[in-house]
Enzyme design. Sequence first.
Site, mmCIF file in Angstrom:
data_model
loop_
_atom_site.group_PDB
_atom_site.id
_atom_site.type_symbol
_atom_site.label_atom_id
_atom_site.label_comp_id
_atom_site.label_asym_id
_atom_site.label_seq_id
_atom_site.Cartn_x
_atom_site.Cartn_y
_atom_site.Cartn_z
ATOM 1 N N HIS A 49 0.860 -1.193 0.000
ATOM 2 C CA HIS A 49 0.000 0.000 0.000
ATOM 3 C C HIS A 49 0.888 1.231 0.000
ATOM 4 O O HIS A 49 2.099 1.143 0.210
ATOM 5 C CB HIS A 49 -0.859 0.013 1.274
ATOM 6 N N HIS A 132 5.798 6.914 -0.943
ATOM 7 C CA HIS A 132 6.555 5.683 -1.220
ATOM 8 C C HIS A 132 5.724 4.480 -0.839
ATOM 9 O O HIS A 132 4.800 4.596 -0.026
ATOM 10 C CB HIS A 132 7.869 5.665 -0.430
HETATM 11 P P1 2AM Z 1 6.575 2.624 6.028
HETATM 12 O O1 2AM Z 1 5.993 1.729 4.967
HETATM 13 O O2 2AM Z 1 7.458 3.683 5.495
HETATM 14 O O3 2AM Z 1 7.163 1.869 7.179
HETATM 15 C C1 2AM Z 1 1.638 0.994 8.363
HETATM 16 O O4 2AM Z 1 2.565 0.811 9.364
HETATM 17 C C2 2AM Z 1 2.067 2.093 7.456
HETATM 18 O O5 2AM Z 1 2.234 3.303 8.175
HETATM 19 C C3 2AM Z 1 3.378 1.849 6.729
HETATM 20 O O6 2AM Z 1 3.224 2.230 5.395
HETATM 21 C C4 2AM Z 1 4.372 2.729 7.441
HETATM 22 O O7 2AM Z 1 5.306 3.366 6.622
HETATM 23 C C5 2AM Z 1 3.525 3.809 8.007
HETATM 24 N N1 2AM Z 1 4.077 4.195 9.305
HETATM 25 C C6 2AM Z 1 4.345 3.392 10.326
HETATM 26 N N2 2AM Z 1 4.833 4.083 11.366
HETATM 27 C C7 2AM Z 1 4.870 5.364 10.972
HETATM 28 C C8 2AM Z 1 5.260 6.578 11.601
HETATM 29 N N3 2AM Z 1 5.680 6.613 12.858
HETATM 30 N N4 2AM Z 1 5.179 7.691 10.878
HETATM 31 C C9 2AM Z 1 4.748 7.666 9.611
HETATM 32 N N5 2AM Z 1 4.346 6.570 8.959
HETATM 33 C C10 2AM Z 1 4.405 5.424 9.642
#
Ligand code: 2AM
Length: 188
Positions: A49, A132
């Site tokens: 996603h 991303h």
């Molecule tokens: P990531 O893919 O860059 O890890 C579910 O966890 C989604 O939320 C993932 O796409 C993750 O990004 C994002 N996510 C998780 N922790 C986060 C944080 N503290 N700040 C921003 N995005 C976050």
Amino acid sequence: MPGPQLIPPRTRRLFFALWPDAATRACLSALLEALPKEGGRDVRTENLHLTLAFLGECEESLLPCLDEVGDALEGRPFEMQFDEIGHFNRARVLWLGVSQPPEPLLALQAGLASQLASRCGLPRDERPFAPHLTLRRDARHAVPWPRDIAPIVWKVDGVVLVESVSGPHGVHYEPIRTWPLTCAAGCG
Ligand code: 2AM
């Protein structure tokens, strides 16, 4: 006699995202398969996603407000072309990105962030939006784009609210609400 027991409110780990349709998901999966296996953990195909707004642990009482935010989103369907692979060194994330983020994507994310702040009082993420799609976690470095795979075009036509559920086999992302992107009054 013991006093009444305080039951902590149930929380859910939530985020708003773009959720690939089946055809796009198949292309993403083929790309992931074609990458050199150089350590790290590939994201499961069904979990791929693009996050628009990460909310973290939320009390259930926030859900009606998140519904309002979704209902208020404006925008028309748009296309995104994924054409680059990169690496976040600190987060050790291998990601799929767009060298030219389409304007409707940026407008959608900005609108969502501002609605979440104004309607629900949620803090804004101070970091600039870096669209991303995470492909692999615990990745040591970037890998080149596979030669036999074309850029992936994703036709975005909706926004989802997703719950992150931890299970015995790892995390599972469950879309719990979907809003189609239709052009409401005011979006041209
Ligand atoms: P990531 O893919 O860059 O890890 C579910 O966890 C989604 O939320 C993932 O796409 C993750 O990004 C994002 N996510 C998780 N922790 C986060 C944080 N503290 N700040 C921003 N995005 C976050």
